[in-house]
Scaffold this motif. Structure first.
Motif, short mmCIF file in Angstrom:
data_model
loop_
_atom_site.label_atom_id
_atom_site.label_comp_id
_atom_site.label_asym_id
_atom_site.label_seq_id
_atom_site.Cartn_x
_atom_site.Cartn_y
_atom_site.Cartn_z
N ASP A 3 1.17 8.52 1.30
CA ASP A 3 1.41 7.67 0.31
C ASP A 3 0.26 6.91 -0.58
OD1 ASP A 3 4.16 8.15 0.71
OD2 ASP A 3 4.63 6.13 1.81
N ARG A 22 4.92 3.06 -4.49
CA ARG A 22 3.78 3.63 -3.85
C ARG A 22 3.94 4.38 -2.74
NH1 ARG A 22 -1.67 0.42 -3.34
NH2 ARG A 22 -2.58 2.64 -3.17
N ARG A 23 4.94 5.36 -2.90
CA ARG A 23 5.48 5.95 -1.59
C ARG A 23 6.23 7.19 -2.15
NH1 ARG A 23 9.98 1.66 0.60
NH2 ARG A 23 11.40 2.06 -0.95
N ALA A 71 4.33 12.27 -11.06
CA ALA A 71 5.01 11.51 -10.06
C ALA A 71 6.38 12.01 -9.77
CB ALA A 71 5.14 10.01 -10.19
N TYR A 124 3.42 9.57 -15.03
CA TYR A 124 5.03 9.65 -14.62
C TYR A 124 5.44 10.80 -14.38
CZ TYR A 124 5.04 4.50 -14.66
OH TYR A 124 4.98 3.13 -14.22
N ASP A 158 -1.19 8.44 -4.25
CA ASP A 158 -1.10 7.46 -5.50
C ASP A 158 -2.44 7.74 -6.23
OD1 ASP A 158 0.07 4.90 -6.69
OD2 ASP A 158 -2.25 4.38 -6.23
N TYR A 216 7.61 11.15 -6.10
CA TYR A 216 6.74 10.03 -5.76
C TYR A 216 7.11 8.66 -6.37
CZ TYR A 216 2.50 7.27 -4.40
OH TYR A 216 1.97 6.47 -3.80
N ASP A 217 7.34 7.69 -5.94
CA ASP A 217 7.82 6.42 -6.46
C ASP A 217 6.46 5.73 -6.83
OD1 ASP A 217 8.51 3.65 -6.98
OD2 ASP A 217 10.08 3.86 -5.41
N LEU A 218 6.09 5.50 -8.16
CA LEU A 218 4.68 4.98 -8.50
C LEU A 218 4.88 3.52 -8.22
CD1 LEU A 218 3.79 6.74 -11.73
CD2 LEU A 218 2.53 6.68 -9.58
N GLU A 219 5.90 2.78 -8.49
CA GLU A 219 5.97 1.30 -8.29
C GLU A 219 5.85 0.92 -6.88
OE1 GLU A 219 7.95 3.14 -10.44
OE2 GLU A 219 6.78 2.22 -12.30
N ARG A 230 -2.97 9.38 -10.12
CA ARG A 230 -3.67 8.86 -11.15
C ARG A 230 -5.03 9.46 -11.54
NH1 ARG A 230 -1.10 4.08 -11.88
NH2 ARG A 230 0.16 3.19 -10.07
#
Length: 236
Positions: free
Chosen positions: A26, A58-59, A48, A45, A30, A53-56, A34
């Protein structure tokens, strides 16, 4: 000559099994996403979303194709967003980057592997990562030399959930597959183990929950540190 026993070999998955998935991958993902986005928020986005992948938070999402997929499959997920990149270029970027991931072993690996070796067990690793990445990670953790067999999806035996690479481990060590334990954190690992005729152990150091693995596993353990006790229980 080997003595009769219920278990003669243990084949480990790597990510989520030997190494804690979230603490390792995870965090790596991230940074990678990026980096690939080059400061473009829309591209970040989109990457992701493509990777699951969940950017908010981070997993990875639990059902991301990247989690249990091969390096090629991960590259295929990202390719539609990375215009101008060839699939081979994306694969190479992922291979080199992932080899430098911030590894977090699920448990202290040297004492565990030494304990299993003391039982005269043959030990292997089969991952849907590249063999290059697998060896780099195991070397970084100081345990590469403790394994008798190390293979990635690109080692010539195929990829999980097909049983081919698991059977290659058994053949290479002259083991009856029914006396080998496949240990993994995903359904891919355990489907492959069942197809190979091996015992299957699920561990909870990856994204999967116990209920995701229970129907395929002989046992679901919190982590690989519990494996010696399980082996002792089945061997008496």
């Amino acid at each position: 000559m080997r003595t009769a026993r219920a278990v003669d070999g243990v084949l480990f998955d790597k990510d989520g099994t030997l190494f804690d998935f979230s603490a390792t991958w995870d965090v790596w993902a991230d940074g990678l996403l990026r980096d690939l986005s080059q400061g473009d928020a829309a591209r970040l986005y989109a990457l992701a979303a493509a990777a699951g992948y969940d950017l908010e938070n981070r997993r990875f999402h639990r059902h991301s194709r990247v989690i249990a997929g091969t390096n090629r499959e991960a590259a295929e997920c990202l390719a539609p967003v990375l215009e101008g990149w060839t699939l081979e270029e994306i694969e190479a970027r992922l291979m080199v980057s992932s080899a430098k991931a911030p590894l977090r072993p699920a448990v202290p690996l040297p004492p565990l592997l030494d304990a299993l070796a003391a039982l005269d067990l043959r030990l292997g690793v089969m991952t849907n990562d590249t063999e290059y990445g697998a060896r780099a990670h195991l070397r970084s953790a100081g345990v590469e030399h403790r394994f008798h067999f190390i293979a990635g999806f690109d080692s010539g035996y195929g990829a999980k959930p097909a049983p081919g690479p698991l059977l290659a481990f058994a053949r290479s060590q002259t083991l009856d597959p029914s006396r080998v334990v496949m240990v993994g954190d995903s359904r891919h690992d355990l489907i492959a183990g069942r197809a190979a005729g091996m015992a299957c152990i699920g561990v909870l150091t990856g994204p999967a929950r116990a209920e995701d693995l229970a129907d395929l596993a002989d046992a679901v353990l919190p982590d690989i540190g519990h494996l010696p006790d399980w082996i002792a229980g089945v061997t008496g």
